[in-house]
Scaffold this motif. Structure first.
Motif, PDB file in Angstrom:
ATOM      1  N   GLU A  57       0.827  -1.201   0.000  1.00 35.19           N
ATOM      2  CA  GLU A  57       0.000   0.000   0.000  1.00 35.19           C
ATOM      3  C   GLU A  57       0.867   1.260   0.000  1.00 35.19           C
ATOM      4  OE1 GLU A  57      -3.987   1.655   2.138  1.00 35.19           O
ATOM      5  OE2 GLU A  57      -2.527   0.621   3.385  1.00 35.19           O
ATOM      6  N   ALA A  58       1.943   1.255   0.786  1.00 40.21           N
ATOM      7  CA  ALA A  58       2.827   2.415   0.827  1.00 40.21           C
ATOM      8  C   ALA A  58       3.472   2.658  -0.531  1.00 40.21           C
ATOM      9  CB  ALA A  58       3.899   2.217   1.899  1.00 40.21           C
ATOM     10  N   TYR A  59       3.881   1.584  -1.185  1.00 38.24           N
ATOM     11  CA  TYR A  59       4.477   1.725  -2.521  1.00 38.24           C
ATOM     12  C   TYR A  59       3.481   2.358  -3.490  1.00 38.24           C
ATOM     13  CZ  TYR A  59       6.219   0.423  -7.140  1.00 38.24           C
ATOM     14  OH  TYR A  59       6.620   0.460  -8.457  1.00 38.24           O
ATOM     15  N   GLU A  60       2.264   1.880  -3.498  1.00 38.16           N
ATOM     16  CA  GLU A  60       1.246   2.440  -4.391  1.00 38.16           C
ATOM     17  C   GLU A  60       1.038   3.928  -4.123  1.00 38.16           C
ATOM     18  OE1 GLU A  60      -0.428   1.187  -6.979  1.00 38.16           O
ATOM     19  OE2 GLU A  60       0.794  -0.617  -6.818  1.00 38.16           O
ATOM     20  N   ARG A  61       0.943   4.280  -2.869  1.00 39.25           N
ATOM     21  CA  ARG A  61       0.685   5.665  -2.501  1.00 39.25           C
ATOM     22  C   ARG A  61       1.845   6.582  -2.878  1.00 39.25           C
ATOM     23  NH1 ARG A  61       0.011   4.746   2.380  1.00 39.25           N
ATOM     24  NH2 ARG A  61       2.039   5.357   3.212  1.00 39.25           N
ATOM     25  N   GLU A  62       3.055   6.170  -2.533  1.00 40.29           N
ATOM     26  CA  GLU A  62       4.210   7.049  -2.735  1.00 40.29           C
ATOM     27  C   GLU A  62       4.601   7.167  -4.197  1.00 40.29           C
ATOM     28  OE1 GLU A  62       5.109   9.002  -0.545  1.00 40.29           O
ATOM     29  OE2 GLU A  62       4.156   8.073   1.194  1.00 40.29           O
ATOM     30  N   THR A  63       4.486   6.101  -4.968  1.00 41.07           N
ATOM     31  CA  THR A  63       4.825   6.193  -6.386  1.00 41.07           C
ATOM     32  C   THR A  63       3.792   7.011  -7.152  1.00 41.07           C
ATOM     33  OG1 THR A  63       3.771   4.040  -6.822  1.00 41.07           O
ATOM     34  CG2 THR A  63       6.139   4.043  -6.381  1.00 41.07           C
ATOM     35  N   ALA A  64       2.524   6.885  -6.751  1.00 44.22           N
ATOM     36  CA  ALA A  64       1.495   7.704  -7.391  1.00 44.22           C
ATOM     37  C   ALA A  64       1.727   9.181  -7.083  1.00 44.22           C
ATOM     38  CB  ALA A  64       0.113   7.276  -6.905  1.00 44.22           C
ATOM     39  N   ARG A  65       2.148   9.469  -5.884  1.00 42.13           N
ATOM     40  CA  ARG A  65       2.420  10.851  -5.488  1.00 42.13           C
ATOM     41  C   ARG A  65       3.600  11.427  -6.261  1.00 42.13           C
ATOM     42  NH1 ARG A  65       3.670  12.614   0.825  1.00 42.13           N
ATOM     43  NH2 ARG A  65       4.208  14.804   0.446  1.00 42.13           N
ATOM     44  N   ALA A  66       4.613  10.611  -6.500  1.00 43.90           N
ATOM     45  CA  ALA A  66       5.808  11.082  -7.205  1.00 43.90           C
ATOM     46  C   ALA A  66       5.576  11.193  -8.703  1.00 43.90           C
ATOM     47  CB  ALA A  66       6.982  10.151  -6.932  1.00 43.90           C
ATOM     48  N   GLY A  67       4.699  10.342  -9.243  1.00 39.05           N
ATOM     49  CA  GLY A  67       4.452  10.347 -10.681  1.00 39.05           C
ATOM     50  C   GLY A  67       5.564   9.667 -11.448  1.00 39.05           C
ATOM     51  N   GLY A  68       5.496   9.749 -12.772  1.00 40.96           N
ATOM     52  CA  GLY A  68       6.503   9.130 -13.619  1.00 40.96           C
ATOM     53  C   GLY A  68       6.293   7.636 -13.747  1.00 40.96           C
ATOM     54  N   ASN A  69       7.355   6.939 -14.135  1.00 38.29           N
ATOM     55  CA  ASN A  69       7.306   5.501 -14.382  1.00 38.29           C
ATOM     56  C   ASN A  69       8.068   4.770 -13.284  1.00 38.29           C
ATOM     57  OD1 ASN A  69       6.155   6.057 -17.060  1.00 38.29           O
ATOM     58  ND2 ASN A  69       8.232   6.718 -17.584  1.00 38.29           N
ATOM     59  N   TRP A  70       7.477   3.706 -12.784  1.00 37.08           N
ATOM     60  CA  TRP A  70       8.115   2.914 -11.740  1.00 37.08           C
ATOM     61  C   TRP A  70       8.104   1.437 -12.116  1.00 37.08           C
ATOM     62  CZ3 TRP A  70      10.144   4.766  -7.030  1.00 37.08           C
ATOM     63  CH2 TRP A  70       9.948   6.135  -6.807  1.00 37.08           C
ATOM     64  N   GLN A  71       9.210   0.764 -11.834  1.00 34.75           N
ATOM     65  CA  GLN A  71       9.313  -0.687 -11.938  1.00 34.75           C
ATOM     66  C   GLN A  71       9.995  -1.146 -10.650  1.00 34.75           C
ATOM     67  OE1 GLN A  71      11.174   1.195 -14.502  1.00 34.75           O
ATOM     68  NE2 GLN A  71       9.203   1.577 -15.480  1.00 34.75           N
ATOM     69  N   ALA A  72       9.471  -2.189 -10.030  1.00 42.08           N
ATOM     70  CA  ALA A  72      10.000  -2.540  -8.714  1.00 42.08           C
ATOM     71  C   ALA A  72       9.746  -3.990  -8.356  1.00 42.08           C
ATOM     72  CB  ALA A  72       9.366  -1.637  -7.652  1.00 42.08           C
ATOM     73  N   TYR A  73      10.551  -4.474  -7.410  1.00 43.76           N
ATOM     74  CA  TYR A  73      10.334  -5.785  -6.811  1.00 43.76           C
ATOM     75  C   TYR A  73      10.766  -5.691  -5.357  1.00 43.76           C
ATOM     76  CZ  TYR A  73       9.751 -10.867  -6.841  1.00 43.76           C
ATOM     77  OH  TYR A  73       9.300 -12.144  -6.619  1.00 43.76           O
ATOM     78  N   ILE A  74       9.842  -5.999  -4.440  1.00 44.99           N
ATOM     79  CA  ILE A  74      10.109  -5.935  -3.005  1.00 44.99           C
ATOM     80  C   ILE A  74       9.589  -7.214  -2.364  1.00 44.99           C
ATOM     81  CG2 ILE A  74       9.782  -4.647  -0.856  1.00 44.99           C
ATOM     82  CD1 ILE A  74       9.013  -2.200  -2.522  1.00 44.99           C
ATOM     83  N   ALA A 284      18.459 -10.609   7.154  1.00 45.20           N
ATOM     84  CA  ALA A 284      17.735  -9.830   6.149  1.00 45.20           C
ATOM     85  C   ALA A 284      16.233  -9.958   6.360  1.00 45.20           C
ATOM     86  CB  ALA A 284      18.109 -10.295   4.751  1.00 45.20           C
ATOM     87  N   VAL A 285      15.553  -8.824   6.406  1.00 50.92           N
ATOM     88  CA  VAL A 285      14.117  -8.830   6.659  1.00 50.92           C
ATOM     89  C   VAL A 285      13.318  -8.308   5.467  1.00 50.92           C
ATOM     90  CG1 VAL A 285      13.977  -6.533   7.728  1.00 50.92           C
ATOM     91  CG2 VAL A 285      12.431  -8.350   8.489  1.00 50.92           C
ATOM     92  N   LEU A 286      13.950  -7.524   4.590  1.00 48.74           N
ATOM     93  CA  LEU A 286      13.255  -6.982   3.414  1.00 48.74           C
ATOM     94  C   LEU A 286      14.292  -6.648   2.347  1.00 48.74           C
ATOM     95  CD1 LEU A 286      10.298  -4.512   3.317  1.00 48.74           C
ATOM     96  CD2 LEU A 286      12.324  -3.997   1.960  1.00 48.74           C
ATOM     97  N   THR A 287      13.974  -6.969   1.092  1.00 51.95           N
ATOM     98  CA  THR A 287      14.852  -6.668  -0.038  1.00 51.95           C
ATOM     99  C   THR A 287      14.065  -5.872  -1.057  1.00 51.95           C
ATOM    100  OG1 THR A 287      15.983  -8.784   0.332  1.00 51.95           O
ATOM    101  CG2 THR A 287      16.414  -7.661  -1.756  1.00 51.95           C
ATOM    102  N   TYR A 288      14.668  -4.812  -1.585  1.00 50.86           N
ATOM    103  CA  TYR A 288      13.948  -3.931  -2.507  1.00 50.86           C
ATOM    104  C   TYR A 288      14.812  -3.582  -3.714  1.00 50.86           C
ATOM    105  CZ  TYR A 288      16.774  -0.403  -0.081  1.00 50.86           C
ATOM    106  OH  TYR A 288      17.819   0.294   0.468  1.00 50.86           O
ATOM    107  N   ALA A 289      14.144  -3.433  -4.860  1.00 50.64           N
ATOM    108  CA  ALA A 289      14.757  -2.899  -6.074  1.00 50.64           C
ATOM    109  C   ALA A 289      13.742  -1.944  -6.676  1.00 50.64           C
ATOM    110  CB  ALA A 289      15.094  -4.015  -7.045  1.00 50.64           C
ATOM    111  N   LEU A 290      14.062  -0.660  -6.675  1.00 43.50           N
ATOM    112  CA  LEU A 290      13.150   0.399  -7.091  1.00 43.50           C
ATOM    113  C   LEU A 290      13.774   1.164  -8.257  1.00 43.50           C
ATOM    114  CD1 LEU A 290      12.429   1.712  -3.481  1.00 43.50           C
ATOM    115  CD2 LEU A 290      10.847   0.351  -4.863  1.00 43.50           C
TER     116      LEU A 290
END
Length: 343
Positions: A57-74, A284-290
């Motif tokens: 949910e946080a990813y959806e909210r923050e990327t929409a706020r920033a705009g542009g194109n996003w590709q990610a894996y978390i 390791a508890v979380l891995t991200y590629a943004l």
């Protein structure tokens, strides 16, 4: 709980456990600061599925706020060492220009040669005026004192902390582009490749995909890609206080920053970042590629860029959301770093 599956976060999840069936609305502020939500035990609030839902949910909210194109894996560490829970899979197989995030891959190939006895961290590299990138990021273009020499370990540290562009060329002296790419392919990363140029010892930083960058980081944490000593070197550098702090690590204490190994990349309109968050015990508890591009302010490479601001807000959420979640796999404790007053 309200069921809420978003197409972008559910796309391409394959057989890995996902958060898709438990995505819900955000909890109150107390939950987002690391405290359990009302009515939930600490154990329930810290379940991998619950954490993944909050991250999605946080990813959806923050990327929409920033705009542009996003590709990610978390992904979030699974319970009891089980399969990771995928929180975000947004165009995870899209091959794109990784820019300086691929410096992790460059360091991986160089350290593989160290492991095989073909190189040594204390061997010296000649730094000539011709090899220095004029006006490039980092430190080598600043001192105006060439020719000089540094160790390979120094070059790798500059590569991974201040993202030094000349350090890329220094790595190319000891690991040419063709060899570097073949090492990565042999290790299972065929999409993470540098781009050769006419000079075999130089290259552009090339391409990767969100999932392959994520998987490379997970392989490092698992200790399956290079030796334990080389893994410790790489993760220690990426977690150091002078590693990138404008994005994921910006709104964190010194102790929290030491739990995050991260590497950013920026060029043109792109603003990328990939890394690992560890629990206090070093697992390791979380891995991200943004990967982000196309936002406003293409000439702003600082902390005020919309995509970088989005990552800073997301980083605070990620470390709070995982506060009650235990990591899995090997433990990687950071080296103690304390300021010095000289002397």
């Amino acid at each position: 709980m309200t069921i809420r599956v978003n197409r972008r976060t559910a796309l391409g999840l394959g057989t890995v456990a996902t958060a898709g069936t438990v995505l819900g609305t955000a909890g109150p502020a107390s939950a987002r600061s690391g405290d359990p939500e009302p009515g939930l035990t600490t154990e329930a609030a810290g379940s991998p599925e619950r954490v993944a839902a909050r991250v999605a949910e946080a990813y959806e909210r923050e990327t929409a706020r920033a705009g542009g194109n996003w590709q990610a894996y978390i992904s979030v560490a699974g319970a009891a060492g089980g399969a990771p829970v995928v929180a975000v899979a947004d165009a995870p197989d899209q091959r794109l220009e990784a820019y300086s995030v691929n410096k992790i891959a460059v360091a991986t190939a160089v350290l593989d040669k160290v492991d095989r006895g073909l190189l040594a961290l204390d061997q010296r590299l000649e730094v000539t005026a011709e090899i220095v990138v004029p006006g490039g990021d980092g430190i080598f273009s600043l001192d105006n004192a060439y020719p000089s020499s540094v160790t390979l370990g120094h070059a790798l540290t500059a590569l991974l902390t201040v993202s030094d562009d000349t350090a890329v060329r220094l790595c190319g002296l000891v690991c040419p582009a063709a060899e570097l790419n073949s090492i990565l392919v042999a290790k299972g990363f065929p999409n993470t490749q540098v781009e050769p140029v006419a000079n075999p010892n130089r290259f552009f930083l090339g391409t990767s995909t969100p999932q392959e960058t994520h998987d490379l980081l997970r392989a490092h944490v698992a200790g399956t890609v290079i030796s334990p000593s080389s893994t410790a070197f790489l993760l220690d550098v990426l977690r150091s206080p002078i590693a990138f702090t404008d994005g994921i690590r910006r709104v964190m204490s010194s102790q929290e920053r030491a739990r995050v190994a991260t590497k950013a990349g920026w060029f043109g309109t792109a603003r990328h970042e990939a890394g690992v968050i560890f629990d206090p015990a070093g697992a390791a508890v979380l891995t991200y590629a943004l990967f982000a591009d196309g936002q406003a302010d293409a000439d702003d490479f600082g902390a005020t860029h919309p995509a970088v601001q989005a990552r800073a807000r997301l980083g605070r959420i990620l470390i709070d959301a995982t506060a009650h979640l235990s990591g899995s796999g090997r433990r990687h404790s950071p080296s103690a770093r304390r300021p010095s007053n000289g002397g």
